[in-house]
Design a protein around this motif. Structure first.
Motif, PDB file in Angstrom:
ATOM      1  N   ILE A 155       0.834  -1.201   0.000  1.00 42.65           N
ATOM      2  CA  ILE A 155       0.000   0.000   0.000  1.00 42.65           C
ATOM      3  C   ILE A 155       0.870   1.252   0.000  1.00 42.65           C
ATOM      4  O   ILE A 155       0.617   2.210  -0.738  1.00 42.65           O
ATOM      5  N   SER A 156       1.921   1.237   0.816  1.00 46.67           N
ATOM      6  CA  SER A 156       2.792   2.404   0.938  1.00 46.67           C
ATOM      7  C   SER A 156       3.623   2.639  -0.321  1.00 46.67           C
ATOM      8  O   SER A 156       3.872   3.777  -0.709  1.00 46.67           O
ATOM      9  N   ILE A 157       4.061   1.548  -0.967  1.00 51.04           N
ATOM     10  CA  ILE A 157       4.859   1.651  -2.185  1.00 51.04           C
ATOM     11  C   ILE A 157       3.959   1.848  -3.401  1.00 51.04           C
ATOM     12  O   ILE A 157       4.378   2.376  -4.430  1.00 51.04           O
ATOM     13  N   GLY A 158       2.703   1.467  -3.274  1.00 51.06           N
ATOM     14  CA  GLY A 158       1.755   1.427  -4.378  1.00 51.06           C
ATOM     15  C   GLY A 158       1.651   2.662  -5.249  1.00 51.06           C
ATOM     16  O   GLY A 158       1.553   2.535  -6.477  1.00 51.06           O
ATOM     17  N   PRO A 159       1.650   3.888  -4.687  1.00 49.45           N
ATOM     18  CA  PRO A 159       1.533   5.056  -5.553  1.00 49.45           C
ATOM     19  C   PRO A 159       2.607   5.128  -6.637  1.00 49.45           C
ATOM     20  O   PRO A 159       2.356   5.649  -7.727  1.00 49.45           O
ATOM     21  N   LEU A 160       3.776   4.588  -6.364  1.00 53.57           N
ATOM     22  CA  LEU A 160       4.831   4.599  -7.376  1.00 53.57           C
ATOM     23  C   LEU A 160       4.423   3.805  -8.614  1.00 53.57           C
ATOM     24  O   LEU A 160       4.879   4.092  -9.720  1.00 53.57           O
ATOM     25  N   ALA A 161       3.559   2.807  -8.425  1.00 53.43           N
ATOM     26  CA  ALA A 161       3.162   1.941  -9.536  1.00 53.43           C
ATOM     27  C   ALA A 161       2.407   2.707 -10.615  1.00 53.43           C
ATOM     28  O   ALA A 161       2.488   2.358 -11.794  1.00 53.43           O
ATOM     29  N   TYR A 162       1.665   3.739 -10.229  1.00 49.59           N
ATOM     30  CA  TYR A 162       0.942   4.508 -11.246  1.00 49.59           C
ATOM     31  C   TYR A 162       1.572   5.867 -11.509  1.00 49.59           C
ATOM     32  O   TYR A 162       1.360   6.461 -12.577  1.00 49.59           O
ATOM     33  N   VAL A 163       2.389   6.367 -10.589  1.00 52.14           N
ATOM     34  CA  VAL A 163       3.021   7.678 -10.784  1.00 52.14           C
ATOM     35  C   VAL A 163       4.280   7.569 -11.643  1.00 52.14           C
ATOM     36  O   VAL A 163       4.538   8.435 -12.491  1.00 52.14           O
ATOM     37  N   MET A 164       5.066   6.500 -11.451  1.00 53.45           N
ATOM     38  CA  MET A 164       6.323   6.395 -12.201  1.00 53.45           C
ATOM     39  C   MET A 164       6.122   6.394 -13.710  1.00 53.45           C
ATOM     40  O   MET A 164       6.877   7.045 -14.429  1.00 53.45           O
ATOM     41  N   PRO A 165       5.122   5.670 -14.252  1.00 56.06           N
ATOM     42  CA  PRO A 165       4.915   5.757 -15.708  1.00 56.06           C
ATOM     43  C   PRO A 165       4.618   7.183 -16.182  1.00 56.06           C
ATOM     44  O   PRO A 165       5.008   7.565 -17.290  1.00 56.06           O
ATOM     45  N   ILE A 166       3.944   7.962 -15.353  1.00 53.38           N
ATOM     46  CA  ILE A 166       3.666   9.359 -15.699  1.00 53.38           C
ATOM     47  C   ILE A 166       4.962  10.161 -15.684  1.00 53.38           C
ATOM     48  O   ILE A 166       5.231  10.954 -16.604  1.00 53.38           O
ATOM     49  N   TYR A 167       5.795   9.964 -14.653  1.00 53.51           N
ATOM     50  CA  TYR A 167       7.091  10.632 -14.593  1.00 53.51           C
ATOM     51  C   TYR A 167       7.936  10.271 -15.812  1.00 53.51           C
ATOM     52  O   TYR A 167       8.610  11.115 -16.401  1.00 53.51           O
ATOM     53  N   GLU A 168       7.901   8.978 -16.166  1.00 52.87           N
ATOM     54  CA  GLU A 168       8.699   8.503 -17.300  1.00 52.87           C
ATOM     55  C   GLU A 168       8.249   9.161 -18.599  1.00 52.87           C
ATOM     56  O   GLU A 168       9.074   9.548 -19.433  1.00 52.87           O
ATOM     57  N   GLU A 169       6.947   9.276 -18.774  1.00 57.30           N
ATOM     58  CA  GLU A 169       6.429   9.884 -20.000  1.00 57.30           C
ATOM     59  C   GLU A 169       6.810  11.355 -20.097  1.00 57.30           C
ATOM     60  O   GLU A 169       7.176  11.846 -21.176  1.00 57.30           O
ATOM     61  N   ILE A 170       6.764  12.055 -18.987  1.00 56.69           N
ATOM     62  CA  ILE A 170       7.048  13.491 -18.988  1.00 56.69           C
ATOM     63  C   ILE A 170       8.547  13.764 -19.134  1.00 56.69           C
ATOM     64  O   ILE A 170       8.962  14.638 -19.893  1.00 56.69           O
ATOM     65  N   THR A 171       9.378  13.021 -18.398  1.00 53.89           N
ATOM     66  CA  THR A 171      10.819  13.272 -18.404  1.00 53.89           C
ATOM     67  C   THR A 171      11.544  12.539 -19.528  1.00 53.89           C
ATOM     68  O   THR A 171      12.704  12.840 -19.816  1.00 53.89           O
ATOM     69  N   LYS A 172      10.881  11.528 -20.121  1.00 55.92           N
ATOM     70  CA  LYS A 172      11.498  10.669 -21.140  1.00 55.92           C
ATOM     71  C   LYS A 172      12.650   9.844 -20.561  1.00 55.92           C
ATOM     72  O   LYS A 172      13.555   9.427 -21.279  1.00 55.92           O
ATOM     73  N   LEU A 173      12.613   9.611 -19.266  1.00 53.63           N
ATOM     74  CA  LEU A 173      13.598   8.769 -18.589  1.00 53.63           C
ATOM     75  C   LEU A 173      12.906   7.494 -18.122  1.00 53.63           C
ATOM     76  O   LEU A 173      11.991   7.546 -17.301  1.00 53.63           O
ATOM     77  N   LYS A 174      13.344   6.357 -18.628  1.00 55.00           N
ATOM     78  CA  LYS A 174      12.748   5.088 -18.236  1.00 55.00           C
ATOM     79  C   LYS A 174      13.394   4.597 -16.950  1.00 55.00           C
ATOM     80  O   LYS A 174      14.614   4.458 -16.864  1.00 55.00           O
TER      81      LYS A 174
END
Length: 224
Positions: A155-174
């Motif tokens: 639960i605590s780590i969970g937000p990264l599961a949906y936020v990281m793809p958004i960060y990746e799309e915006i920054t172009k860093l996988k």
């Protein structure tokens, strides 16, 4: 439990609010959700959380509890069904350890790479990858961080599961790919597709617009 016994004050985009929603859903607790406008905070929010004046705040039988980590512990202690912490004391300690690891070690460099550029972003990216490797190792032989079911660490780590793809799309860093982090990728997919999570995620396009504007704002301030 009657719905009116529990109230949750939050904003739609907050990962800290979302983890409280997940915990309540796991426990089967009905609650009334109150959306706040943080630019014009309600008198109730200020009354219930006079110290930090922010969300989430959960109110149970008229008594307010603030700070997401504290709320999760309260939920676990109050509603004993569907536990999110293991029975074993050592495993409980380890679950709390990984929650703290994310807050102290993983989230800061991921956030820093998102709001920076150049050398600072490169350094943050390298540190984030090193910490993601630690999480990858922890998932050896497990579907979730707490075993076969979603628990406190997930639960605590969970937000990264949906936020990281958004960060990746915006920054172009996988950051997380199947070749480098197969276990983390499998965990993210299982977590996001679980009944507790999949129907409660913020709208992806709306979140993308919000984070894009947020990054642009931080970069503009840094260039002044």
């Amino acid at each position: 439990m009657e719905k009116g016994d529990v109230k949750l004050f939050g904003i739609w985009s907050s990962p800290f609010v979302l983890i409280v929603k997940w915990a309540l859903r796991i426990k089967g607790v009905e609650y009334e959700y109150i959306e706040e406008d943080l630019s014009n905070k309600s008198n109730l929010l200020l009354e219930y959380n006079p110290v930090h004046k922010k969300v989430p705040v959960m109110v149970h039988n008229g008594k307010p509890i603030a700070e997401s980590a504290v709320i999760l512990e309260y939920i676990e202690e109050t509603w004993k069904n569907n536990p999110i912490l293991p029975d074993d004391p050592y495993e409980r300690a380890m679950a709390r350890f990984w929650c703290k690891f994310v807050v102290d070690k993983l989230s800061p460099p991921i956030w820093r790479l998102f709001i920076s550029q150049g050398k600072e972003q490169e350094e943050a990216y390298a540190l984030a990858i090193e910490n993601l490797k630690i999480l990858e190792q922890e998932l050896q032989g497990k579907m979730f961080f707490c075993g076969e079911t979603i628990g406190l660490a997930d639960i605590s780590i969970g937000p990264l599961a949906y936020v990281m793809p958004i960060y990746e799309e915006i920054t172009k860093l996988k950051m997380v790919d199947a070749e480098r982090f197969p276990l983390l990728c499998a965990w993210m997919e299982a977590f996001l597709n679980s009944p507790v999570v999949k129907d409660s995620l913020p709208p992806g396009e709306k979140l993308l617009l919000k984070y894009r504007a947020l990054r642009e704002s931080f970069l503009a301030k840094g260039n002044k």
